[in-house]
Design an enzyme around this catalytic site. Sequence first.
Site, PDB file in Angstrom:
ATOM      1  CG  LEU A  22      16.611  -7.477  17.074  1.00  0.00           C
ATOM      2  CD1 LEU A  22      16.368  -5.978  17.099  1.00  0.00           C
ATOM      3  CD2 LEU A  22      15.339  -8.225  17.427  1.00  0.00           C
ATOM      4  N   GLY A  42      22.085  -7.030  13.723  1.00  0.00           N
ATOM      5  CA  GLY A  42      23.048  -7.591  12.778  1.00  0.00           C
ATOM      6  C   GLY A  42      23.128  -6.724  11.544  1.00  0.00           C
ATOM      7  CG  ASP A  46      24.581  -7.630  -1.913  1.00  0.00           C
ATOM      8  OD1 ASP A  46      23.337  -7.746  -1.855  1.00  0.00           O
ATOM      9  OD2 ASP A  46      25.215  -7.687  -2.964  1.00  0.00           O
ATOM     10  CG  LEU A  68      12.225  -5.130  13.521  1.00  0.00           C
ATOM     11  CD1 LEU A  68      12.664  -3.965  12.641  1.00  0.00           C
ATOM     12  CD2 LEU A  68      12.057  -4.664  14.954  1.00  0.00           C
ATOM     13  CE  LYS A  81      13.223  -1.277  -9.763  1.00  0.00           C
ATOM     14  NZ  LYS A  81      14.398  -0.732  -9.101  1.00  0.00           N
ATOM     15  CG  LEU A  88      14.097  -2.956   7.784  1.00  0.00           C
ATOM     16  CD1 LEU A  88      13.330  -2.575   9.049  1.00  0.00           C
ATOM     17  CD2 LEU A  88      13.517  -2.252   6.575  1.00  0.00           C
TER      18      LEU A  88
END
Length: 128
Positions: A22, A42, A46, A68, A81, A88
């Site tokens: 994924l 996974g 960062d 997903l 922003k 995720l």
Amino acid sequence: FQMDTTQESYLDLFPLDTIVYLTPDSENVLEDIDPNKVYVLGGLVDESIHKKLTLQRAQEQSLQTARLPIREYMVKTVNTKNYHSETLAINQVFDILSTYYETRSWPAALKAGVSSGKGYVLPDAVKE
């Protein structure tokens, strides 16, 4: 949930054709959970530094990939922003998958695991 840990690689434990890695960079949308597949979540520390690293890793290992269905079930929200991310944390992905497995509802699962800080919400959550 029962969990076993091992130092062995998933590549040594499962047939390659049963593994689905994924990654938010995959072009393939995860439409359903197949109990005969092994899903690899996974993890990166960062997301801004290692773009597409999980996809690259999966491709190097000749693994199937999926992402997903965030874009398919959620909409981008207006935020100060202009930030929208489908990347995720592992616990969020796990929550989404386990909620989907229980409910068979992607909207319910995504609502449970995608925080509003990611810039995505379910369409019915958009205020007019």
